[in-house]
Design a protein around this motif. Structure first.
Motif, PDB file in Angstrom:
ATOM      1  N   SER A 111       0.833  -1.203   0.000  1.00 27.70           N
ATOM      2  CA  SER A 111       0.000   0.000   0.000  1.00 27.70           C
ATOM      3  C   SER A 111       0.864   1.247   0.000  1.00 27.70           C
ATOM      4  O   SER A 111       2.040   1.202   0.362  1.00 27.70           O
ATOM      5  CB  SER A 111      -0.888   0.028   1.252  1.00 27.70           C
ATOM      6  OG  SER A 111      -1.805  -1.023   1.225  1.00 27.70           O
ATOM      7  N   GLY A 112       0.263   2.333  -0.375  1.00 34.50           N
ATOM      8  CA  GLY A 112       0.960   3.606  -0.347  1.00 34.50           C
ATOM      9  C   GLY A 112       1.418   4.027  -1.728  1.00 34.50           C
ATOM     10  O   GLY A 112       1.206   3.331  -2.714  1.00 34.50           O
ATOM     11  N   GLN A 113       2.051   5.167  -1.757  1.00 29.48           N
ATOM     12  CA  GLN A 113       2.508   5.723  -3.023  1.00 29.48           C
ATOM     13  C   GLN A 113       3.969   5.376  -3.273  1.00 29.48           C
ATOM     14  O   GLN A 113       4.792   5.399  -2.361  1.00 29.48           O
ATOM     15  CB  GLN A 113       2.314   7.233  -3.033  1.00 29.48           C
ATOM     16  CG  GLN A 113       0.852   7.624  -2.993  1.00 29.48           C
ATOM     17  CD  GLN A 113       0.644   9.112  -3.142  1.00 29.48           C
ATOM     18  OE1 GLN A 113       1.530   9.907  -2.884  1.00 29.48           O
ATOM     19  NE2 GLN A 113      -0.552   9.480  -3.557  1.00 29.48           N
ATOM     20  N   HIS A 114       4.248   5.065  -4.518  1.00 29.06           N
ATOM     21  CA  HIS A 114       5.608   4.776  -4.970  1.00 29.06           C
ATOM     22  C   HIS A 114       6.016   5.909  -5.903  1.00 29.06           C
ATOM     23  O   HIS A 114       5.246   6.320  -6.765  1.00 29.06           O
ATOM     24  CB  HIS A 114       5.666   3.444  -5.715  1.00 29.06           C
ATOM     25  CG  HIS A 114       5.129   2.298  -4.929  1.00 29.06           C
ATOM     26  ND1 HIS A 114       5.882   1.605  -4.015  1.00 29.06           N
ATOM     27  CD2 HIS A 114       3.907   1.726  -4.915  1.00 29.06           C
ATOM     28  CE1 HIS A 114       5.150   0.643  -3.482  1.00 29.06           C
ATOM     29  NE2 HIS A 114       3.949   0.698  -4.011  1.00 29.06           N
ATOM     30  N   GLN A 115       7.213   6.392  -5.744  1.00 27.48           N
ATOM     31  CA  GLN A 115       7.716   7.520  -6.538  1.00 27.48           C
ATOM     32  C   GLN A 115       8.854   7.041  -7.435  1.00 27.48           C
ATOM     33  O   GLN A 115       9.660   6.215  -7.017  1.00 27.48           O
ATOM     34  CB  GLN A 115       8.216   8.630  -5.602  1.00 27.48           C
ATOM     35  CG  GLN A 115       8.676   9.884  -6.284  1.00 27.48           C
ATOM     36  CD  GLN A 115       7.543  10.610  -6.990  1.00 27.48           C
ATOM     37  OE1 GLN A 115       6.424  10.672  -6.488  1.00 27.48           O
ATOM     38  NE2 GLN A 115       7.817  11.167  -8.156  1.00 27.48           N
ATOM     39  N   THR A 116       8.916   7.568  -8.656  1.00 35.38           N
ATOM     40  CA  THR A 116      10.034   7.242  -9.530  1.00 35.38           C
ATOM     41  C   THR A 116      11.329   7.783  -8.931  1.00 35.38           C
ATOM     42  O   THR A 116      11.319   8.733  -8.155  1.00 35.38           O
ATOM     43  CB  THR A 116       9.846   7.841 -10.939  1.00 35.38           C
ATOM     44  OG1 THR A 116       9.585   9.240 -10.832  1.00 35.38           O
ATOM     45  CG2 THR A 116       8.737   7.151 -11.698  1.00 35.38           C
ATOM     46  N   ALA A 117      12.433   7.176  -9.325  1.00 32.37           N
ATOM     47  CA  ALA A 117      13.746   7.642  -8.886  1.00 32.37           C
ATOM     48  C   ALA A 117      14.025   9.018  -9.490  1.00 32.37           C
ATOM     49  O   ALA A 117      13.442   9.394 -10.520  1.00 32.37           O
ATOM     50  CB  ALA A 117      14.819   6.648  -9.328  1.00 32.37           C
ATOM     51  N   LEU A 118      14.904   9.743  -8.865  1.00 29.74           N
ATOM     52  CA  LEU A 118      15.293  11.069  -9.341  1.00 29.74           C
ATOM     53  C   LEU A 118      15.752  10.984 -10.796  1.00 29.74           C
ATOM     54  O   LEU A 118      16.574  10.132 -11.139  1.00 29.74           O
ATOM     55  CB  LEU A 118      16.406  11.628  -8.463  1.00 29.74           C
ATOM     56  CG  LEU A 118      16.851  13.057  -8.766  1.00 29.74           C
ATOM     57  CD1 LEU A 118      15.694  14.031  -8.533  1.00 29.74           C
ATOM     58  CD2 LEU A 118      18.025  13.431  -7.883  1.00 29.74           C
ATOM     59  N   GLY A 119      15.186  11.825 -11.636  1.00 28.21           N
ATOM     60  CA  GLY A 119      15.545  11.861 -13.049  1.00 28.21           C
ATOM     61  C   GLY A 119      14.815  10.841 -13.906  1.00 28.21           C
ATOM     62  O   GLY A 119      15.062  10.743 -15.101  1.00 28.21           O
ATOM     63  N   GLN A 120      13.914  10.087 -13.322  1.00 30.42           N
ATOM     64  CA  GLN A 120      13.167   9.072 -14.065  1.00 30.42           C
ATOM     65  C   GLN A 120      11.721   9.540 -14.211  1.00 30.42           C
ATOM     66  O   GLN A 120      11.036   9.766 -13.224  1.00 30.42           O
ATOM     67  CB  GLN A 120      13.230   7.739 -13.320  1.00 30.42           C
ATOM     68  CG  GLN A 120      12.619   6.594 -14.059  1.00 30.42           C
ATOM     69  CD  GLN A 120      12.757   5.283 -13.280  1.00 30.42           C
ATOM     70  OE1 GLN A 120      13.305   5.231 -12.191  1.00 30.42           O
ATOM     71  NE2 GLN A 120      12.224   4.225 -13.853  1.00 30.42           N
ATOM     72  N   ALA A 121      11.249   9.666 -15.451  1.00 27.35           N
ATOM     73  CA  ALA A 121       9.905  10.192 -15.706  1.00 27.35           C
ATOM     74  C   ALA A 121       8.812   9.165 -15.455  1.00 27.35           C
ATOM     75  O   ALA A 121       7.723   9.514 -15.003  1.00 27.35           O
ATOM     76  CB  ALA A 121       9.810  10.709 -17.138  1.00 27.35           C
ATOM     77  N   LEU A 122       9.083   7.903 -15.762  1.00 28.10           N
ATOM     78  CA  LEU A 122       8.102   6.828 -15.599  1.00 28.10           C
ATOM     79  C   LEU A 122       8.785   5.613 -14.993  1.00 28.10           C
ATOM     80  O   LEU A 122      10.008   5.527 -14.967  1.00 28.10           O
ATOM     81  CB  LEU A 122       7.508   6.419 -16.960  1.00 28.10           C
ATOM     82  CG  LEU A 122       6.662   7.446 -17.698  1.00 28.10           C
ATOM     83  CD1 LEU A 122       6.353   6.946 -19.112  1.00 28.10           C
ATOM     84  CD2 LEU A 122       5.363   7.722 -16.947  1.00 28.10           C
ATOM     85  N   PHE A 123       7.995   4.669 -14.541  1.00 25.28           N
ATOM     86  CA  PHE A 123       8.531   3.403 -14.065  1.00 25.28           C
ATOM     87  C   PHE A 123       8.895   2.544 -15.272  1.00 25.28           C
ATOM     88  O   PHE A 123       8.328   2.694 -16.354  1.00 25.28           O
ATOM     89  CB  PHE A 123       7.503   2.695 -13.182  1.00 25.28           C
ATOM     90  CG  PHE A 123       7.195   3.453 -11.923  1.00 25.28           C
ATOM     91  CD1 PHE A 123       8.008   3.324 -10.802  1.00 25.28           C
ATOM     92  CD2 PHE A 123       6.116   4.318 -11.866  1.00 25.28           C
ATOM     93  CE1 PHE A 123       7.733   4.039  -9.645  1.00 25.28           C
ATOM     94  CE2 PHE A 123       5.841   5.038 -10.719  1.00 25.28           C
ATOM     95  CZ  PHE A 123       6.656   4.901  -9.603  1.00 25.28           C
ATOM     96  N   GLY A 124       9.832   1.625 -15.094  1.00 21.51           N
ATOM     97  CA  GLY A 124      10.332   0.810 -16.194  1.00 21.51           C
ATOM     98  C   GLY A 124       9.257   0.078 -16.972  1.00 21.51           C
ATOM     99  O   GLY A 124       9.302   0.005 -18.202  1.00 21.51           O
TER     100      GLY A 124
END
Length: 154
Positions: free
Chosen positions: A58-71
């Protein structure tokens, strides 16, 4: 303008299941995304991580710094030729509207490809929408001149 969440459905066997929600963020030239799984999806015994960066919790997942979308979302986005077609469709839309072409974000490329031609097991629609993005009449495919529907992010 408020962010418009994108619903993501995953494939479980032959069935499409509402897996979670994606928000895209754009601040100048910087882009990022936030994702959260639907609680119903997390309760399923056959649920799987949509991406290694999206653990089943649960909860929010954030992309890594400099990454626009998840893989996994990048995997569903068009390749170099498809991106060129999306840019071309935006140029055509702008000419017909008498406007300058919009600066496209990564999510615009992701959602600019026709749903039925997209790679991967993920499908995308706007919150409350009945149809996956981009529908045949709006998405670009090889050699097409179709218009582009974009989602603007904050």
């Amino acid at each position: 303008m408020a962010e418009q969440p994108i619903e993501i459905d995953g494939q479980l066997g032959v069935q499409g299941i509402a897996a979670g929600r994606l928000w895209c963020h754009r601040h100048g030239q910087s882009e990022s995304a936030t994702f959260s799984y639907h609680e119903d999806y997390l309760r399923r015994s056959d649920a799987y991580e949509l991406d290694p960066g999206l653990p089943l919790q649960s909860g929010q997942h954030q992309t890594a710094l400099g990454q626009a979308l998840f893989g996994a979302m990048y995997d569903c986005a068009p390749d170099g030729w498809g991106r060129r077609l999306v840019r071309r469709a935006e140029g055509q839309r702008a000419r017909e509207a008498g406007e300058q072409p919009r600066s496209l974000a990564e999510v615009d490329f992701l959602l600019g490809a026709r749903d039925d031609l997209r790679q991967g097991a993920l499908r995308f629609r706007l919150r409350g929408g009945l149809h996956y993005l981009a529908p045949d009449a709006e998405g670009v495919s090889p050699g097409s001149g179709h218009a582009l529907a974009t989602v603007e992010c904050l």
